[in-house]
Design a protein around this motif. Structure first.
Motif, PDB file in Angstrom:
ATOM      1  N   LEU A 204      49.556 -26.071   5.228  1.00 39.87           N
ATOM      2  CA  LEU A 204      49.624 -24.713   4.700  1.00 39.87           C
ATOM      3  C   LEU A 204      48.416 -23.926   5.205  1.00 39.87           C
ATOM      4  O   LEU A 204      47.279 -24.404   5.113  1.00 39.87           O
ATOM      5  CB  LEU A 204      49.613 -24.732   3.174  1.00 39.87           C
ATOM      6  CG  LEU A 204      50.961 -24.893   2.466  1.00 39.87           C
ATOM      7  CD1 LEU A 204      50.739 -25.129   0.973  1.00 39.87           C
ATOM      8  CD2 LEU A 204      51.837 -23.667   2.681  1.00 39.87           C
ATOM      9  N   LEU A 205      48.658 -22.710   5.705  1.00 41.33           N
ATOM     10  CA  LEU A 205      47.590 -21.901   6.284  1.00 41.33           C
ATOM     11  C   LEU A 205      47.557 -20.509   5.670  1.00 41.33           C
ATOM     12  O   LEU A 205      48.598 -19.896   5.427  1.00 41.33           O
ATOM     13  CB  LEU A 205      47.801 -21.767   7.797  1.00 41.33           C
ATOM     14  CG  LEU A 205      47.680 -23.048   8.625  1.00 41.33           C
ATOM     15  CD1 LEU A 205      48.162 -22.796  10.042  1.00 41.33           C
ATOM     16  CD2 LEU A 205      46.252 -23.545   8.630  1.00 41.33           C
ATOM     17  N   ILE A 234      51.018 -18.920   4.260  1.00 40.62           N
ATOM     18  CA  ILE A 234      50.982 -18.397   2.896  1.00 40.62           C
ATOM     19  C   ILE A 234      51.040 -16.878   2.952  1.00 40.62           C
ATOM     20  O   ILE A 234      50.268 -16.243   3.680  1.00 40.62           O
ATOM     21  CB  ILE A 234      49.703 -18.870   2.185  1.00 40.62           C
ATOM     22  CG1 ILE A 234      49.693 -20.391   2.088  1.00 40.62           C
ATOM     23  CG2 ILE A 234      49.573 -18.244   0.807  1.00 40.62           C
ATOM     24  CD1 ILE A 234      48.360 -20.969   1.683  1.00 40.62           C
ATOM     25  N   GLU A 235      51.947 -16.286   2.182  1.00 41.39           N
ATOM     26  CA  GLU A 235      52.087 -14.826   2.186  1.00 41.39           C
ATOM     27  C   GLU A 235      52.001 -14.204   0.798  1.00 41.39           C
ATOM     28  O   GLU A 235      51.689 -13.023   0.680  1.00 41.39           O
ATOM     29  CB  GLU A 235      53.425 -14.446   2.840  1.00 41.39           C
ATOM     30  CG  GLU A 235      53.483 -14.781   4.323  1.00 41.39           C
ATOM     31  CD  GLU A 235      54.726 -14.245   4.994  1.00 41.39           C
ATOM     32  OE1 GLU A 235      54.620 -13.817   6.160  1.00 41.39           O
ATOM     33  OE2 GLU A 235      55.804 -14.250   4.355  1.00 41.39           O
ATOM     34  N   PHE A 282      50.001 -27.964  -4.352  1.00 45.15           N
ATOM     35  CA  PHE A 282      50.498 -27.775  -2.987  1.00 45.15           C
ATOM     36  C   PHE A 282      51.998 -27.497  -2.948  1.00 45.15           C
ATOM     37  O   PHE A 282      52.460 -26.558  -2.258  1.00 45.15           O
ATOM     38  CB  PHE A 282      50.177 -29.016  -2.154  1.00 45.15           C
ATOM     39  CG  PHE A 282      50.471 -28.890  -0.689  1.00 45.15           C
ATOM     40  CD1 PHE A 282      49.472 -28.540   0.200  1.00 45.15           C
ATOM     41  CD2 PHE A 282      51.750 -29.131  -0.189  1.00 45.15           C
ATOM     42  CE1 PHE A 282      49.741 -28.419   1.563  1.00 45.15           C
ATOM     43  CE2 PHE A 282      52.024 -29.012   1.163  1.00 45.15           C
ATOM     44  CZ  PHE A 282      51.014 -28.662   2.045  1.00 45.15           C
ATOM     45  N   ASP A 283      52.778 -28.273  -3.650  1.00 46.04           N
ATOM     46  CA  ASP A 283      54.237 -28.234  -3.488  1.00 46.04           C
ATOM     47  C   ASP A 283      54.858 -26.875  -3.798  1.00 46.04           C
ATOM     48  O   ASP A 283      55.674 -26.370  -3.009  1.00 46.04           O
ATOM     49  CB  ASP A 283      54.891 -29.336  -4.323  1.00 46.04           C
ATOM     50  CG  ASP A 283      54.583 -30.728  -3.779  1.00 46.04           C
ATOM     51  OD1 ASP A 283      54.205 -30.830  -2.594  1.00 46.04           O
ATOM     52  OD2 ASP A 283      54.730 -31.709  -4.531  1.00 46.04           O
ATOM     53  N   PRO A 284      54.513 -26.206  -4.916  1.00 46.70           N
ATOM     54  CA  PRO A 284      55.131 -24.891  -5.156  1.00 46.70           C
ATOM     55  C   PRO A 284      54.670 -23.825  -4.160  1.00 46.70           C
ATOM     56  O   PRO A 284      55.449 -22.929  -3.810  1.00 46.70           O
ATOM     57  CB  PRO A 284      54.700 -24.552  -6.581  1.00 46.70           C
ATOM     58  CG  PRO A 284      53.546 -25.424  -6.881  1.00 46.70           C
ATOM     59  CD  PRO A 284      53.737 -26.659  -6.081  1.00 46.70           C
ATOM     60  N   VAL A 285      53.421 -23.901  -3.715  1.00 44.21           N
ATOM     61  CA  VAL A 285      52.960 -22.951  -2.693  1.00 44.21           C
ATOM     62  C   VAL A 285      53.732 -23.180  -1.399  1.00 44.21           C
ATOM     63  O   VAL A 285      54.125 -22.231  -0.707  1.00 44.21           O
ATOM     64  CB  VAL A 285      51.438 -23.081  -2.467  1.00 44.21           C
ATOM     65  CG1 VAL A 285      50.971 -22.097  -1.389  1.00 44.21           C
ATOM     66  CG2 VAL A 285      50.676 -22.838  -3.763  1.00 44.21           C
ATOM     67  N   TRP A 286      53.948 -24.439  -1.072  1.00 46.65           N
ATOM     68  CA  TRP A 286      54.725 -24.799   0.122  1.00 46.65           C
ATOM     69  C   TRP A 286      56.123 -24.173   0.064  1.00 46.65           C
ATOM     70  O   TRP A 286      56.610 -23.624   1.055  1.00 46.65           O
ATOM     71  CB  TRP A 286      54.819 -26.311   0.232  1.00 46.65           C
ATOM     72  CG  TRP A 286      55.613 -26.816   1.394  1.00 46.65           C
ATOM     73  CD1 TRP A 286      56.923 -27.228   1.391  1.00 46.65           C
ATOM     74  CD2 TRP A 286      55.166 -26.958   2.747  1.00 46.65           C
ATOM     75  NE1 TRP A 286      57.305 -27.628   2.643  1.00 46.65           N
ATOM     76  CE2 TRP A 286      56.258 -27.469   3.496  1.00 46.65           C
ATOM     77  CE3 TRP A 286      53.955 -26.709   3.383  1.00 46.65           C
ATOM     78  CZ2 TRP A 286      56.158 -27.735   4.869  1.00 46.65           C
ATOM     79  CZ3 TRP A 286      53.859 -26.974   4.751  1.00 46.65           C
ATOM     80  CH2 TRP A 286      54.952 -27.481   5.470  1.00 46.65           C
TER      81      TRP A 286
END
Length: 300
Positions: A204-205, A234-235, A282-286
């Protein structure tokens, strides 16, 4: 017995002395040209020793714990290197330290062995120095606790440990692929080993453009191993406010930095609770992030 050898704790130092010396003199004195008067020291009878034996009960490796809570005299005969003997000796010494109630272990690693100890969670500290004519680095490990990361060298060791101890999965949360860390040849090589052994790597960036402009080597590696690597950008504004960075594997290993543009933070290879927390972040942001289609090689 494992892979043709076993590791035993030395109960009677006097009885095991000849076996211990046969390995240490072969490795240190004959192979590395360490003076015998340096290799033999008065601390030996006060130390706790482990000995690796082959299937015919011949000594093939040694290691010891000193009274000042250091690992030392780690040696494996040349014919047995690369077969897991050193790892088994190190694990036996760490477990013995736990049984003794020790909270910290240190050691003087030969420069060529820094990576070996980093893969078991040891982090370098201080400047390198010469001992018995060989360059060394002090390293330490806090047992059953998070280990502080304070320098770039320690950060690289932390990365090595987390990546090497991944079984199948690695998740990376980074602002811009961390120049100075994730672009280092040894880190890229570790990622390649994981990727080619069946691992899956998610990244993730915050800023996918910066590493693309810098020709980050991980992007090139991902293009050659496109079924293993996946990058997402990531937006969501709430996600972009997250200041930290981390690396977490699927076997409870992690390296967390409170501020993503700095090296300092904490790491642990067996920190299950913290690893689960990082995965839960991490997972929900992904799921909310967009795939980095701009990283795909032409024709893919």
């Amino acid at each position: 017995m494992s892979a043709g050898f076993r590791v035993v704790a030395v109960a009677d130092y006097a009885a095991a002395l000849a076996a211990l010396r046969s390995v240490r003199e072969a490795v240190f004195v004959q192979e590395q040209q360490v003076p015998v008067e340096i290799e033999l020291d008065p601390h030996d009878p006060l130390c706790q020793h482990v000995l690796a034996l082959d299937a015919e009960e011949r000594p093939i490796g040694t290691g010891r714990l000193t009274p000042d809570r250091r690992i030392g005299r780690m040696a494996v005969l040349a014919a047995w290197r690369g077969r897991g003997v050193g790892e088994a000796l190190l694990e036996a010494l760490i477990e013995r330290a736990r049984q003794l109630g020790w909270r910290e272990l240190s050691l003087h690693a030969q420069a060529s062995a820094i990576g070996f100890y980093a893969r078991r969670g040891f982090l370098p500290f201080g400047e390198r120095f010469v001992e018995a004519g060989i360059e060394h680095q002090s390293m330490r490990l806090l047992l059953d606790a998070a280990n502080p990361v304070e320098t770039r060298a320690a950060a690289l060791a932390a990365l090595a440990g987390v990546i090497a101890n991944a079984r199948r999965g690695l998740s990376i949360y980074s602002r811009d692929l961390d120049p100075g860390l994730l672009d280092r040849p040894e880190v890229v090589a570790a990622m390649r080993r994981l990727a080619t052994s069946g691992g899956a790597i998610r990244v993730l960036l915050h800023d996918p453009g910066a590493p693309q402009r810098a020709l980050a080597p991980l992007i090139g590696l991902s293009q050659r191993l496109s079924s293993v690597f996946e990058f997402r950008a990531i937006e969501e504004p709430v996600d972009l406010k997250y200041p930290s960075a981390y690396l977490v594997n699927d076997l409870d290993g992690w390296y967390y930095r409170p501020l993503g543009h700095r090296y300092d933070g904490e790491t642990r290879l067996d920190g299950g609770a913290r690893a689960r927390q990082l995965h839960a972040h991490f997972d929900p942001v992904w799921e909310r992030a967009r795939p980095c289609s701009e990283y795909r090689a032409l024709g893919i």
